[in-house]
Design a protein around this motif. Sequence first.
Motif, PDB file in Angstrom:
ATOM      1  N   SER A 264       0.856  -1.172   0.000  1.00  0.00           N
ATOM      2  CA  SER A 264       0.000   0.000   0.000  1.00  0.00           C
ATOM      3  C   SER A 264       0.899   1.231   0.000  1.00  0.00           C
ATOM      4  O   SER A 264       2.051   1.162   0.415  1.00  0.00           O
ATOM      5  CB  SER A 264      -0.892  -0.016   1.249  1.00  0.00           C
ATOM      6  N   SER A 265       0.373   2.336  -0.473  1.00  0.00           N
ATOM      7  CA  SER A 265       1.177   3.557  -0.511  1.00  0.00           C
ATOM      8  C   SER A 265       0.277   4.769  -0.345  1.00  0.00           C
ATOM      9  O   SER A 265      -0.940   4.657  -0.315  1.00  0.00           O
ATOM     10  CB  SER A 265       1.959   3.650  -1.823  1.00  0.00           C
ATOM     11  N   THR A 266       0.907   5.931  -0.258  1.00  0.00           N
ATOM     12  CA  THR A 266       0.159   7.170  -0.130  1.00  0.00           C
ATOM     13  C   THR A 266       0.789   8.232  -1.026  1.00  0.00           C
ATOM     14  O   THR A 266       2.013   8.301  -1.149  1.00  0.00           O
ATOM     15  CB  THR A 266       0.125   7.660   1.328  1.00  0.00           C
ATOM     16  N   GLU A 267      -0.042   9.037  -1.626  1.00  0.00           N
ATOM     17  CA  GLU A 267       0.429  10.147  -2.445  1.00  0.00           C
ATOM     18  C   GLU A 267       1.111  11.222  -1.594  1.00  0.00           C
ATOM     19  O   GLU A 267       1.852  12.044  -2.113  1.00  0.00           O
ATOM     20  CB  GLU A 267      -0.740  10.765  -3.234  1.00  0.00           C
ATOM     21  N   LEU A 268       0.838  11.208  -0.292  1.00  0.00           N
ATOM     22  CA  LEU A 268       1.433  12.204   0.600  1.00  0.00           C
ATOM     23  C   LEU A 268       2.948  12.082   0.684  1.00  0.00           C
ATOM     24  O   LEU A 268       3.630  13.027   1.057  1.00  0.00           O
ATOM     25  CB  LEU A 268       0.823  12.098   1.998  1.00  0.00           C
ATOM     26  N   ASP A 269       3.486  10.912   0.327  1.00  0.00           N
ATOM     27  CA  ASP A 269       4.942  10.732   0.324  1.00  0.00           C
ATOM     28  C   ASP A 269       5.627  11.634  -0.691  1.00  0.00           C
ATOM     29  O   ASP A 269       6.828  11.869  -0.595  1.00  0.00           O
ATOM     30  CB  ASP A 269       5.313   9.274   0.019  1.00  0.00           C
ATOM     31  N   LYS A 270       4.855  12.143  -1.654  1.00  0.00           N
ATOM     32  CA  LYS A 270       5.445  12.944  -2.725  1.00  0.00           C
ATOM     33  C   LYS A 270       5.605  14.417  -2.377  1.00  0.00           C
ATOM     34  O   LYS A 270       6.140  15.180  -3.163  1.00  0.00           O
ATOM     35  CB  LYS A 270       4.601  12.805  -4.000  1.00  0.00           C
TER      36      LYS A 270
ATOM     37  N   ASP B  68       6.258  17.644   0.792  1.00  0.00           N
ATOM     38  CA  ASP B  68       6.786  17.985   2.108  1.00  0.00           C
ATOM     39  C   ASP B  68       5.569  18.183   3.008  1.00  0.00           C
ATOM     40  O   ASP B  68       5.001  19.268   3.084  1.00  0.00           O
ATOM     41  CB  ASP B  68       7.638  19.255   2.030  1.00  0.00           C
ATOM     42  N   TYR B  69       5.165  17.121   3.662  1.00  0.00           N
ATOM     43  CA  TYR B  69       3.927  17.064   4.427  1.00  0.00           C
ATOM     44  C   TYR B  69       3.849  18.176   5.475  1.00  0.00           C
ATOM     45  O   TYR B  69       2.836  18.860   5.588  1.00  0.00           O
ATOM     46  CB  TYR B  69       3.821  15.690   5.093  1.00  0.00           C
ATOM     47  N   ASP B  70       4.912  18.344   6.247  1.00  0.00           N
ATOM     48  CA  ASP B  70       4.887  19.348   7.314  1.00  0.00           C
ATOM     49  C   ASP B  70       4.707  20.763   6.763  1.00  0.00           C
ATOM     50  O   ASP B  70       3.948  21.562   7.311  1.00  0.00           O
ATOM     51  CB  ASP B  70       6.154  19.272   8.161  1.00  0.00           C
ATOM     52  N   ALA B  71       5.394  21.081   5.673  1.00  0.00           N
ATOM     53  CA  ALA B  71       5.264  22.407   5.072  1.00  0.00           C
ATOM     54  C   ALA B  71       3.878  22.587   4.452  1.00  0.00           C
ATOM     55  O   ALA B  71       3.225  23.620   4.645  1.00  0.00           O
ATOM     56  CB  ALA B  71       6.348  22.634   4.020  1.00  0.00           C
ATOM     57  N   PHE B  72       3.402  21.576   3.723  1.00  0.00           N
ATOM     58  CA  PHE B  72       2.127  21.659   3.029  1.00  0.00           C
ATOM     59  C   PHE B  72       0.963  21.837   4.000  1.00  0.00           C
ATOM     60  O   PHE B  72       0.046  22.617   3.760  1.00  0.00           O
ATOM     61  CB  PHE B  72       1.913  20.420   2.163  1.00  0.00           C
TER      62      PHE B  72
END
Length: 199
Positions: free
Chosen positions: A88-94, A96-100
Motif C-alpha cells: 500500500s502507498s500514499t500520495e502524501l509521500d510525494k 513535504d507534508y509538514d510544510a504543506f
Amino acid sequence: RDVHSFPTRRSSDLELETRMTNVNGRGGARPRSPARTDDLDDRGFAFLQCPLCGGSLARSAAGGVQCERCRTVTQAPGGIIDFVAGSSSTELDKLDYDAFYAISEAASQNLFELIQSAAGARWPSNLGNAVEIGCGTGGFSWAVLRQTPSDCMIVTDVSAKMLGICRNRLDRLDDVRADTVLFSTYSGTEDCFRSGVFD
C-alpha cells in the motif's frame, strides 16, 4: 514543566541519577525516556503478532522480526517494523507534508490541547498501552508523548517515510513520557495487533 532530580540508588557503588518529570501537573512523576535508537524495543513485541498466522514475534538475526510459529520474517529498516512492505502507498509521500499542512510544534500543541479539552474528564491521566493509527510525521504523537504518560505506544502509518520523520521528531525529545515506543507500518488491513492488549 516541573523537573525534579531525586537521589538515586546505588548500582555497583556508582551513583546514578534518575530524573523525574511531571508535565503541567498531569499524571505522576515518571522516569524520562532516553532518545530512541534505530534498534527495536522488544517490550513492544507483546502487543504485536504475525499478520499471517497470529504467532508471537521476536527479534530476527537479520535485524527485523520473525514469527516464532511460521518463521516469517518482517523487515524493520531503521527500527520501523514494515508490515505493509510496499503493498500500500500514499500520495502524501510525494510532498513535504509538514510544510504543506503547516505542521509545527505550536500547531501540534494547540491541537493536543483542543482535543484534551474536548475530552475533558474522559482524557486519561495515563494512556497505558496505546496505538496511534496514522501518525503522519508525528506532530500529534510529539504533543501526546510529551504530556500524557503511557506504558507502551505503538505508532503506525501506512508510509515508512512518514514514520521515519516521526521517529526522528521523537528522537529529539528528552521528555517523552512513554516507557516503550515502537514504530510500525500499518494500512488498516494487516492483522498485526494482538486482541485486547490496548487500553
